[in-house]
Structure formats: C-alpha cells, structure tokens
Design a protein around this motif. Structure first.
Motif, PDB file in Angstrom:
ATOM      1  N   GLY A   1      12.294  -4.664   2.039  1.00 37.89           N
ATOM      2  CA  GLY A   1      13.038  -4.241   0.554  1.00 37.89           C
ATOM      3  C   GLY A   1      12.495  -5.367  -0.500  1.00 37.89           C
ATOM      4  O   GLY A   1      12.659  -5.225  -1.679  1.00 37.89           O
ATOM      5  N   GLU A   2      13.089  -6.735  -0.164  1.00 34.59           N
ATOM      6  CA  GLU A   2      13.151  -7.700  -0.910  1.00 34.59           C
ATOM      7  C   GLU A   2      11.708  -7.923  -1.328  1.00 34.59           C
ATOM      8  O   GLU A   2      11.585  -8.083  -2.801  1.00 34.59           O
ATOM      9  N   LEU A   3      10.755  -7.671  -0.646  1.00 33.31           N
ATOM     10  CA  LEU A   3       9.232  -8.032  -1.021  1.00 33.31           C
ATOM     11  C   LEU A   3       8.917  -6.906  -2.312  1.00 33.31           C
ATOM     12  O   LEU A   3       8.382  -7.310  -3.287  1.00 33.31           O
ATOM     13  N   LEU A   4       9.110  -5.788  -2.130  1.00 30.99           N
ATOM     14  CA  LEU A   4       8.747  -4.703  -3.041  1.00 30.99           C
ATOM     15  C   LEU A   4       9.609  -5.031  -4.128  1.00 30.99           C
ATOM     16  O   LEU A   4       8.934  -4.718  -5.336  1.00 30.99           O
ATOM     17  N   ALA A   5      10.782  -5.143  -4.097  1.00 27.16           N
ATOM     18  CA  ALA A   5      11.393  -5.551  -5.441  1.00 27.16           C
ATOM     19  C   ALA A   5      11.095  -6.555  -6.154  1.00 27.16           C
ATOM     20  O   ALA A   5      10.986  -6.566  -7.291  1.00 27.16           O
ATOM     21  N   ARG A   6      10.540  -7.514  -5.503  1.00 25.13           N
ATOM     22  CA  ARG A   6      10.192  -8.989  -6.355  1.00 25.13           C
ATOM     23  C   ARG A   6       9.011  -8.442  -6.878  1.00 25.13           C
ATOM     24  O   ARG A   6       8.639  -8.794  -7.868  1.00 25.13           O
ATOM     25  N   VAL A   7       8.361  -8.015  -6.382  1.00 19.78           N
ATOM     26  CA  VAL A   7       6.699  -7.510  -6.529  1.00 19.78           C
ATOM     27  C   VAL A   7       6.737  -6.627  -7.842  1.00 19.78           C
ATOM     28  O   VAL A   7       6.186  -6.853  -8.759  1.00 19.78           O
ATOM     29  N   GLN A   8       7.752  -5.743  -7.836  1.00 21.10           N
ATOM     30  CA  GLN A   8       7.658  -4.645  -8.852  1.00 21.10           C
ATOM     31  C   GLN A   8       8.288  -5.336 -10.204  1.00 21.10           C
ATOM     32  O   GLN A   8       7.934  -4.885 -11.210  1.00 21.10           O
ATOM     33  N   ALA A   9       9.324  -6.008  -9.889  1.00 22.40           N
ATOM     34  CA  ALA A   9       9.919  -6.778 -11.124  1.00 22.40           C
ATOM     35  C   ALA A   9       8.737  -7.765 -11.684  1.00 22.40           C
ATOM     36  O   ALA A   9       8.923  -7.775 -13.060  1.00 22.40           O
TER      37      ALA A   9
ATOM     38  N   SER B   1       1.021  -1.189  -0.004  1.00 25.93           N
ATOM     39  CA  SER B   1       0.024   0.105  -0.075  1.00 25.93           C
ATOM     40  C   SER B   1       0.929   1.250   0.011  1.00 25.93           C
ATOM     41  O   SER B   1       0.531   2.235  -0.734  1.00 25.93           O
ATOM     42  N   ALA B   2       2.170   1.291   0.898  1.00 26.86           N
ATOM     43  CA  ALA B   2       2.699   2.430   0.807  1.00 26.86           C
ATOM     44  C   ALA B   2       3.477   2.591  -0.584  1.00 26.86           C
ATOM     45  O   ALA B   2       3.864   3.813  -1.029  1.00 26.86           O
ATOM     46  N   ALA B   3       3.482   1.503  -1.491  1.00 24.89           N
ATOM     47  CA  ALA B   3       4.050   1.506  -2.724  1.00 24.89           C
ATOM     48  C   ALA B   3       3.156   2.101  -3.901  1.00 24.89           C
ATOM     49  O   ALA B   3       3.384   2.101  -4.966  1.00 24.89           O
ATOM     50  N   GLY B   4       1.937   2.071  -3.269  1.00 25.08           N
ATOM     51  CA  GLY B   4       0.900   2.738  -4.182  1.00 25.08           C
ATOM     52  C   GLY B   4      -0.117   1.670  -4.613  1.00 25.08           C
ATOM     53  O   GLY B   4      -0.924   2.068  -5.667  1.00 25.08           O
ATOM     54  N   HIS B   5       0.031   0.391  -4.348  1.00 26.60           N
ATOM     55  CA  HIS B   5      -0.520  -0.534  -4.873  1.00 26.60           C
ATOM     56  C   HIS B   5      -2.269  -0.900  -3.999  1.00 26.60           C
ATOM     57  O   HIS B   5      -2.186  -0.417  -2.878  1.00 26.60           O
ATOM     58  N   PHE B   6      -3.115  -1.477  -4.351  1.00 24.89           N
ATOM     59  CA  PHE B   6      -4.164  -1.922  -3.775  1.00 24.89           C
ATOM     60  C   PHE B   6      -4.167  -3.257  -3.009  1.00 24.89           C
ATOM     61  O   PHE B   6      -4.066  -4.334  -3.942  1.00 24.89           O
TER      62      PHE B   6
END
Length: 229
Positions: free
Chosen positions: A107-115, A21-26
């Motif tokens: 950090g790893e979670l966000l990086a993997r999700v965005q990739a 959510s902090a990265a703008g996703h729902f």
C-alpha cells in the motif's frame, strides 16, 4: 506509466512489479545496475525505482548518471534496508525524490509512486479538456480541435497525438510509444507506428511553419518540438 525497477533481489523486483502492474503501470525489472544504465541510454521511462545497494553498480551511481543525462523532472524513488540511515541522507542529497525502507509494504509503495507521478506529470491527470496552444483534446470523447475546427482522427491517432503533446520536447523511444498507445499489443509491425505518426503529423499539420515539428530521433523514436522565434 513506464517504470524501471532495479534490485539484485529478484523477489523484490517481482513484488514491486506485481503491485505496479496491478495498478496499470508497465514495470521493467532489472537485477543489474549496468544493465539498467545500458537500457536508459536506449529507452524512455517515466520513473525509476532503485535499490541503493546493488553489487555491480550502486543505486547512487545510477542516480547520479540519471540526474546528469536525463530529464530533471524524472521521479526517482529508492529503496534501502532499515539500517540504512546514511543511505537515506546520501540518496536524497544525490537527487532522489523519495525513499522507502525495506521490507516494502504494498500500500505504501503504490501511494508513494502515485504521488511522485502526479507531481512530476500534472498534465497526465485525466481531465475533460486538455489544451496545448491551438489544440484542444477532449479526453472522454476522443474529440480533437485545432483553432476551433474539428480534426477527424481515430482513437489511436488521438492517443498518439496527446502522448506527444504531453511529452513536448522529450524524445520518446519506440518501445515507450508502443506501450503507451498500443498497450499490451506490442506485436504490431514497426511500420504501423510509423504510419500512425505520419498521419498525426499530416492531420495536425505538425510542421515548423505551423509552430511544431514532429521528427524522428535516429535509432530511438520520435520527438515533438515547439518551434521558437
């Protein structure tokens, strides 16, 4: 992006949803595999994050159903305990795109999700001009042209039209459209969306004789189809 997260441990879904959510996703948390499966039958999601060991219906069962029934491009990330090497092999064999070992690191979670999202939806990356057939969308200015002729649209109509073209052929649920176009303002009347869809269909001439059809999907939402032949 709209992301479903399955884990019977509420602290895990809270952590994952907080990061996303902090990265703008729902982010939509589920504690039960059956609950998620029921929702997948009614709703559109851009990504699934599932725990492999869920008591009522395992992550494996959810993944196999998703791969059989949903878009083959739907990215799936699964989470497993540090000791779950067999789970990792089974998860990847069943069609998961990536995995994470608990405890989850932000950090790893966000990086993997965005990739995974970048790979699954390359056209979603913000670029100045996005072209679909005779239509050119200028993301920065909100300008839309058809065969070189400007089309007068509001920002919401622009966003809605672009959402349909980016998901050409894919049925989008009403909840998905609401979140994507109206963001957090999900209290808008249902007819507001229908009115905007009708305007987009009219202004962009999205009818079979012009190569596209913007049609309702009964008791679900809408789909933009490209006509062939």
């Amino acid at each position: 992006m709209r992301i479903a997260v399955l884990d019977d441990d509420r602290s895990q879904t809270d952590l994952v949803c907080q990061v996303l959510s902090a990265a703008g996703h729902f982010c939509h948390p589920f504690q039960s595999g059956k609950e998620l499966l029921n929702q997948l039958r009614r709703e559109s999601f851009d990504m699934l994050i599932i725990d492999w060991q869920v008591p009522d219906l395992s992550g494996a069962d959810v993944l196999l159903w998703a791969r059989e029934k949903l878009s083959p491009n739907l990215p799936v990330l699964f989470m497993t305990s540090r000791s779950g090497e067999d789970d990792i092999v089974a998860g990847l064999a069943a069609g998961a795109d990536d995995y994470m070992i608990k405890p989850i690191r932000r950090g790893e979670l966000l990086a993997r999700v965005q990739a995974l999202l970048r790979r699954a939806y390359p056209s979603q990356n913000p670029i100045e001009q996005i072209q679909f057939g005779n239509f050119i969308f200028e993301a920065r200015t909100g300008r839309l042209t058809m065969s070189g002729t400007p089309i007068e649209v509001t920002q919401k109509e622009f966003d809605l039209a672009l959402l349909f073209f980016r998901n050409l052929g894919r049925p989008l649920s009403r909840a998905y459209i609401l979140e994507a176009v109206w963001a957090r303002d999900v209290e808008i009347p249902s007819r507001t969306m229908d009115t905007h869809v009708s305007r987009v269909r009219s202004k962009l001439q999205l009818r079979p004789e012009h190569g596209f059809r913007l049609a309702p999907v009964y008791s679900y939402g809408y789909r933009l189809e490209q006509m062939t032949g």
